[in-house]
Scaffold this active site. Structure first.
Site, short mmCIF file in Angstrom:
data_model
loop_
_atom_site.label_atom_id
_atom_site.label_comp_id
_atom_site.label_asym_id
_atom_site.label_seq_id
_atom_site.Cartn_x
_atom_site.Cartn_y
_atom_site.Cartn_z
CE LYS A 11 16.56 -33.66 14.90
NZ LYS A 11 15.53 -34.33 14.08
CB THR A 56 19.29 -34.93 12.50
OG1 THR A 56 18.00 -35.48 12.26
CG2 THR A 56 20.05 -34.79 11.18
CG HIS A 249 13.71 6.50 8.91
ND1 HIS A 249 14.93 7.13 8.91
CD2 HIS A 249 13.77 5.55 7.94
CE1 HIS A 249 15.71 6.59 7.99
NE2 HIS A 249 15.02 5.62 7.39
#
Length: 297
Positions: A11, A56, A249
């Protein structure tokens, strides 16, 4: 004849917030937990038999139950509790990997009684990945989205030039990056005392920032190495640290058309394209194990 290769299931991204009430003072742990399990899972792929499959949904519920039963001391310790549980409680599960993102909150001081007001801290995210196979542990911690900048003490010159090079050499530039880092602990269980996970994270983060601030940089590569070397030199529990540093930059704006001089004061912050600097710094004699692509960790 086709055969089944490596596989796992679990999960992903279970969001759990644990509030610990210490009288009128509250403490918050805010996690995003992903669990991945592997082991004796051939039949569910070949025939669809779920006899060896822990749902799950159960792993999600376990995250919530453990937040209550064990509390959340740290991202690493919580992941260790979960990984141990899945491997030792289910015969068909041989390996568990738990990934945790932690979102930090700062306390808001106010005049009223108690301490229960918080503000989310920036964009930085704390990370942890815990892997357990029933015998050995591997714990990797880290962070991402930590944006830092030096407004001076950075140069970039003397590089290779060819007919396509237009970048002017810089002897006083802005150096900015968004730090993504992972570090691997030497602790593997087996009777060893576990590190103080909270203290280790705080100190490692501090060393990364101190190295960034204190390095007079001739390249982002040099700064990266200094950051990693400082962590290895000062944190004996860490054997390996890997960085991925985009160069955010900042280019000087040409103000001449307006009759103005730009004395390293006004910059254009470009978001793309960007240079991407990546490297691992290791303790001498140690083997690199952190994947090159940090997005897969």
């Amino acid at each position: 004849m086709p055969i089944l290769g490596q596989n796992q299931y679990g999960k992903a991204e279970t969001r759990v917030v644990k509030i610990t009430r210490d009288g009128a003072t509250h403490h918050v742990k805010d996690l995003n937990v992903s669990v991945s399990l592997s082991g004796d899972m051939d039949e569910v792929h070949y025939s669809g038999s779920n006899a060896s499959v822990l749902p799950t949904d159960t792993t999600k519920n376990t995250v919530y139950a453990f937040a209550k039963e064990h509390g959340i001391e740290s991202a690493e310790q919580f992941g260790i509790h979960l990984a141990r549980h899945f491997v030792t409680s289910q015969e068909s599960i041989h390996r568990a990997r738990v990934r945790v993102e932690e979102y930090a909150w700062d306390r808001i001081e106010h005049a009223g009684e108690g301490a229960h007001s918080f503000a989310r801290r920036g964009q930085e995210v704390r990370l942890a990945q815990i892997t357990y196979d029933g015998e050995a542990w591997e714990v990797v911690s880290g962070l991402k989205d930590l944006v830092v900048m030096n407004s001076t003490d950075s140069e970039f010159w003397g590089y290779v030039k060819d007919k396509y090079t237009t970048l002017p050499e810089a002897y006083d530039r802005v150096l900015a990056t968004e730090v993504s880092a992972r570090w691997r602990f030497r602790w593997t269980g087996d009777g060893q005392q576990a590190p103080d996970w909270e203290e280790s994270y705080a100190r490692t983060r501090q060393h990364i920032l101190r190295a960034f601030a204190e390095t007079y940089s001739l390249s982002l590569q040099q700064t990266l190495y200094r950051m990693g070397a400082r962590v290895i030199d000062h944190r004996g529990e860490i054997d390996e640290i890997r960085f991925s540093l985009p160069n955010k930059h900042h280019f000087l704006v040409d103000l001449k058309p307006f009759g103005l001089k730009n004395d390293n004061e006004v910059y254009f912050a470009a978001d793309r394209p960007y240079g991407l600097i990546e490297a691992t710094v290791l303790r001498d004699g140690c083997e690199a194990r952190i994947p090159v692509d940090l997005t897969n960790l």
